[in-house]
Write an enzyme that holds these catalytic residues in place. Structure first.
Site, PDB file in Angstrom:
ATOM      1  N   HIS A  90      38.873  34.667  45.887  1.00 35.20           N
ATOM      2  CA  HIS A  90      39.980  34.364  44.977  1.00 35.20           C
ATOM      3  C   HIS A  90      39.517  33.289  43.999  1.00 35.20           C
ATOM      4  CE1 HIS A  90      44.598  33.583  44.425  1.00 35.20           C
ATOM      5  NE2 HIS A  90      43.934  33.575  43.297  1.00 35.20           N
ATOM      6  N   GLU A 168      40.320  32.369  36.553  1.00 31.41           N
ATOM      7  CA  GLU A 168      39.993  31.321  37.508  1.00 31.41           C
ATOM      8  C   GLU A 168      39.277  30.151  36.838  1.00 31.41           C
ATOM      9  OE1 GLU A 168      40.894  31.101  40.897  1.00 31.41           O
ATOM     10  OE2 GLU A 168      42.236  32.627  40.109  1.00 31.41           O
ATOM     11  N   HIS A 172      41.571  26.733  36.467  1.00 25.74           N
ATOM     12  CA  HIS A 172      41.186  25.786  37.506  1.00 25.74           C
ATOM     13  C   HIS A 172      39.969  24.926  37.158  1.00 25.74           C
ATOM     14  CE1 HIS A 172      44.194  27.550  40.094  1.00 25.74           C
ATOM     15  NE2 HIS A 172      43.651  28.745  39.977  1.00 25.74           N
TER      16      HIS A 172
END
Length: 304
Positions: A90, A168, A172
């Site tokens: 993930h 991602e 992040h």
């Protein structure tokens, strides 16, 4: 004067050299020379002020390695398949030390074509990215080995893999201090930190072979047998010495996520990860948890 044959040979050599330079692996690591001699402390545990945010994870010091258990991709016809005998990646999330988190911290490095959320809590709009995909960033650095691994283990559902990877990074990694562009100076190359982030994500993912840790404890995907939360938690705890977060949907009955929590000493790229107990309560019920088998045509054999 050069003959036509000699000239043609020279042009061929120049082209070959140019191709070689464009496909060899280019360096992606940050510059950590300034870190030598500084206090070495775990993120969120420092007793003195950390003076260099490129040397320590100052922003986003509670680091989560997160994995998915999906049973299909929705793009099987295009060859986008899940890794057999493995959970999939993930991401690598930078929570703050108090458990809160930031997102899309640098919109100049926003490569997500479908940002989620599209509006930040302060009302800032996150624009959709329209440029070349992050897949081309990896190719530009000659990291076809990395790309192969990501296509095997970092799998999106319902959209191309590179959309997920872009999400991602943008959401992040831009909130992790050691991936700031300044950490790669002097000599920063465009998107160097993006490729370095992807290298880091795949490295930390390999610390936690979730499928094998569960399988070795007799917990295998099944369409006929359910498990208890304590069975799954205890199996993982016995191998990592900490309690991870387990995520379930459908009223907490279908297992599909695991998060491993850490403090990090040094940089997120190369520092030491200390595994911690989850700071988030599991969303799974105490019993009757399904860990479903995957659709047979949704998996492919992968190498480690």
């Amino acid at each position: 004067m050069l003959s036509l044959i000699s000239l043609a040979a020279l042009v061929s050599v120049v082209r070959a050299k140019s191709h070689y330079l464009s496909t060899q692996n280019l360096p992606t690591y940050p510059n950590t020379e300034a870190c030598i001699g500084l206090p070495v402390q775990y993120s969120c545990e420092n007793t003195t002020v950390l003076t260099n945010s490129c040397c320590n994870v100052v922003q986003g010091g509670l680091v989560l390695q997160t994995q998915y258990w999906n049973t299909y991709t929705g793009l099987e016809s295009q060859g986008q398949l899940l890794p057999q005998g493995s959970w999939s990646i993930h991401g690598l999330w930078p929570d703050n030390c108090d458990g809160s988190f930031d997102q899309y911290c640098d919109l100049s490095r926003q490569y997500d074509p479908t940002p989620s959320p599209s509006t930040l809590p302060d009302g800032t709009t996150v624009p959709s990215y329209k440029g070349p995909s992050v897949r081309t960033f990896i190719q530009d650095f000659g990291r076809y080995d990395l790309l192969k691994y990501m296509d095997a283990y970092w799998i999106n559902q319902g959209a191309p893999n590179e959309n997920f990877w872009a999400h991602e990074f943008s959401k992040h990694a831009t909130c992790t201090s050691t991936f700031d562009v300044a950490c790669y100076e002097p000599g920063y190359q465009d998107h160097q930190e993006v490729v370095n982030f992807y290298e880091t994500v795949t490295k930390v993912f390999q610390m936690y072979p979730t499928y094998n840790m569960l399988a070795s404890a007799g917990i295998l995907p099944s369409n006929t047998t359910t498990y208890t939360l304590s069975q799954i938690t205890n199996a993982l705890y016995s191998q990592i010495g900490a309690v991870p977060y387990l995520g379930c949907y459908d009223n907490g009955t279908i297992l599909d996520e695991v998060w491993y929590f850490h403090h990090v000493i040094g940089t997120e790229q190369y520092g030491h990860y200390k595994t911690l107990n989850s700071t988030t309560q599991s969303s799974c019920t105490e019993s009757g948890i399904w860990y479903y088998e995957r659709t047979a045509t949704s998996e492919q054999v992968v190498s480690y």
